[in-house]
Write an enzyme that holds these catalytic residues in place. Structure first.
Site, PDB file in Angstrom:
ATOM      1  N   ASN A   7       6.048  -9.207   2.561  1.00 32.45           N
ATOM      2  CA  ASN A   7       5.499  -9.428   1.214  1.00 32.45           C
ATOM      3  C   ASN A   7       6.672  -9.866   0.353  1.00 32.45           C
ATOM      4  OD1 ASN A   7       4.436  -9.361  -1.325  1.00 32.45           O
ATOM      5  ND2 ASN A   7       3.980  -7.144  -1.330  1.00 32.45           N
ATOM      6  N   TRP A   8       6.696 -11.155   0.052  1.00 34.53           N
ATOM      7  CA  TRP A   8       7.838 -11.698  -0.706  1.00 34.53           C
ATOM      8  C   TRP A   8       7.790 -11.303  -2.173  1.00 34.53           C
ATOM      9  CZ3 TRP A   8       8.924 -17.494   0.948  1.00 34.53           C
ATOM     10  CH2 TRP A   8       9.224 -17.533   2.315  1.00 34.53           C
ATOM     11  N   LYS A   9       6.643 -10.768  -2.605  1.00 30.64           N
ATOM     12  CA  LYS A   9       6.454 -10.424  -4.025  1.00 30.64           C
ATOM     13  C   LYS A   9       6.806 -11.638  -4.894  1.00 30.64           C
ATOM     14  CE  LYS A   9       6.974  -5.632  -2.815  1.00 30.64           C
ATOM     15  NZ  LYS A   9       7.285  -4.278  -3.202  1.00 30.64           N
ATOM     16  N   HIS A  45      -2.472  -4.257  -3.761  1.00 28.62           N
ATOM     17  CA  HIS A  45      -1.105  -3.715  -3.696  1.00 28.62           C
ATOM     18  C   HIS A  45      -0.884  -2.789  -4.892  1.00 28.62           C
ATOM     19  CE1 HIS A  45       3.239  -3.451  -3.722  1.00 28.62           C
ATOM     20  NE2 HIS A  45       3.210  -3.823  -2.459  1.00 28.62           N
ATOM     21  N   GLU A  97       1.478  -2.484  -6.862  1.00 27.88           N
ATOM     22  CA  GLU A  97       2.021  -3.166  -8.054  1.00 27.88           C
ATOM     23  C   GLU A  97       0.911  -3.868  -8.826  1.00 27.88           C
ATOM     24  OE1 GLU A  97       5.009  -5.283  -5.868  1.00 27.88           O
ATOM     25  OE2 GLU A  97       6.087  -3.399  -5.555  1.00 27.88           O
ATOM     26  N   GLU A 140       0.991   2.358   1.977  1.00 29.79           N
ATOM     27  CA  GLU A 140       2.277   2.236   1.291  1.00 29.79           C
ATOM     28  C   GLU A 140       2.409   3.342   0.247  1.00 29.79           C
ATOM     29  OE1 GLU A 140       3.793  -2.098   1.597  1.00 29.79           O
ATOM     30  OE2 GLU A 140       2.620  -1.933  -0.220  1.00 29.79           O
ATOM     31  N   GLY A 153      10.408   0.019  -2.472  1.00 31.41           N
ATOM     32  CA  GLY A 153      11.585  -0.494  -3.175  1.00 31.41           C
ATOM     33  C   GLY A 153      12.589   0.579  -3.552  1.00 31.41           C
ATOM     34  N   SER A 203      10.041   0.507   2.060  1.00 28.04           N
ATOM     35  CA  SER A 203      11.437   0.550   2.493  1.00 28.04           C
ATOM     36  C   SER A 203      11.621   0.455   4.008  1.00 28.04           C
ATOM     37  CB  SER A 203      12.120   1.810   1.940  1.00 28.04           C
ATOM     38  OG  SER A 203      12.103   1.786   0.527  1.00 28.04           O
ATOM     39  N   GLY A 215       8.694  -5.405   2.221  1.00 27.03           N
ATOM     40  CA  GLY A 215       9.057  -6.095   0.986  1.00 27.03           C
ATOM     41  C   GLY A 215      10.462  -6.666   1.076  1.00 27.03           C
ATOM     42  N   GLY A 216      11.426  -5.961   0.478  1.00 24.48           N
ATOM     43  CA  GLY A 216      12.803  -6.434   0.374  1.00 24.48           C
ATOM     44  C   GLY A 216      13.390  -7.022   1.654  1.00 24.48           C
TER      45      GLY A 216
HETATM   46  P1  13P Z   1       9.849  -2.566   0.127  1.00 17.66           P
HETATM   47  O1  13P Z   1       9.878  -2.859   1.619  1.00 17.66           O
HETATM   48  O2  13P Z   1      10.771  -3.436  -0.648  1.00 17.66           O
HETATM   49  O3  13P Z   1       9.975  -1.127  -0.157  1.00 17.66           O
HETATM   50  O4  13P Z   1       8.373  -2.994  -0.373  1.00 17.66           O
HETATM   51  C1  13P Z   1       7.265  -2.500   0.291  1.00 17.66           C
HETATM   52  C2  13P Z   1       6.063  -3.202  -0.217  1.00 17.66           C
HETATM   53  O5  13P Z   1       5.613  -2.978  -1.323  1.00 17.66           O
HETATM   54  C3  13P Z   1       5.441  -4.202   0.664  1.00 17.66           C
HETATM   55  O6  13P Z   1       4.207  -4.595   0.177  1.00 17.66           O
END
Ligand code: 13P
Length: 248
Positions: free
Chosen positions: A9-11, A94, A96, A166, A172, A212, A233-234
């Site tokens: 997930n590149w956000k 998600h 967020e 999640e 994050g 994470s 994510g990251g």
């Molecule tokens: P991180 O891997 O950066 O914690 O993000 C997880 C996430 O929200 C994937 O959708």
């Protein structure tokens, strides 16, 4: 045997030209026929990412979509548009989006219906806050997210869906859930699906862990009986994603 699915997930990261560079960088690193590999990129990068990923094992996914086919919904992107662009997956609900953009279980459910209608596989996110975990209501909260999210979704559709567990406190933060915590909730989600549908749907549906995930934590997490991959994510923006995809 469920095929693992590992999605990035590149956000809100990468311009279109950066997206092309990143897909090209990761393409040789994420080769693994045993795993479904998905890059969920920002809307403006979708077309370039689809084009760049052609001929590889990478599928491109969106991070959100609206629940109408077309119309006066300024700023939104429809499932018809995504399907026409060759998009096979969409992240829905998600945390967020729930937190910053007023996404609810009900809107997620509407989007789930629309995704299936247009042949797009939803990756439906769920997960508790730290407060909910400390109050001991983790599974109650997630069961509600799953039950409302899957309302009136057929068995045949549900079998092809992906759920991403999640925990919000792990996103994050560098604080991955322990393997035991992640497995326990993913198992609970599978039991919830068995209650809504039956054992065959529970056996087929794929459940990811996200929060994470990195190259160090992935092998143990993905070895759990109820964890069918990850939503990353990251670490999905770095060459490390190749190590995560080739976790074995
Ligand atoms: P991180 O891997 O950066 O914690 O993000 C997880 C996430 O929200 C994937 O959708």
């Amino acid at each position: 045997m469920r095929k693992k699915i590992i999605a990035g997930n590149w956000k809100m990261n990468q311009t279109p030209s950066e997206a092309v560079d990143l897909v090209n960088t990761l393409k040789p690193l994420v080769k693994n026929e045993e795993v479904d590999v998905v890059f969920c990129v920002p809307a403006i990068d979708l077309l370039a990412a689809v084009e760049t990923a052609k001929g590889s094992n990478i599928q491109i996914g969106a991070q959100n979509m609206y629940f109408e086919d077309k119309g006066a919904y300024t700023g939104e992107i429809s499932p018809v548009m995504l399907a026409a662009a060759g998009i096979k997956y969409v992240i829905l609900g998600h945390s967020e989006r729930r937190e910053y953009f007023a996404e609810t279980n009900e809107t997620v459910n509407k989007k789930m219906h629309k995704a299936f209608e247009h042949g797009i596989t939803p990756i439906m996110c769920c997960g508790e806050t730290l407060e909910q975990r400390e109050q001991g209501v983790t599974m109650d909260f997630i069961r509600q997210q799953v039950k409302v999210g899957f309302l009136n979704i057929t068995s045949e559709q549900a079998k092809t869906a992906v759920i991403a567990y999640e925990p919000i406190w792990a996103i994050g933060t560098g604080k991955t859930a322990t393997t035991e915590q992640a497995q326990e909730v993913c198992k609970g989600i599978r039991m919830c699906i068995a209650e809504i549908y039956d054992a065959s749907v529970a056996e087929a549906i794929r459940i990811q862990y996200g929060g994470s995930v990195n190259a160090e934590t992935a092998p143990e997490l993905f070895a759990q009986p109820d964890i069918d991959g990850g939503l990353v994510g990251g670490a999905s923006l770095k060459p490390d994603f190749g190590k995560i995809v080739n976790y074995k």
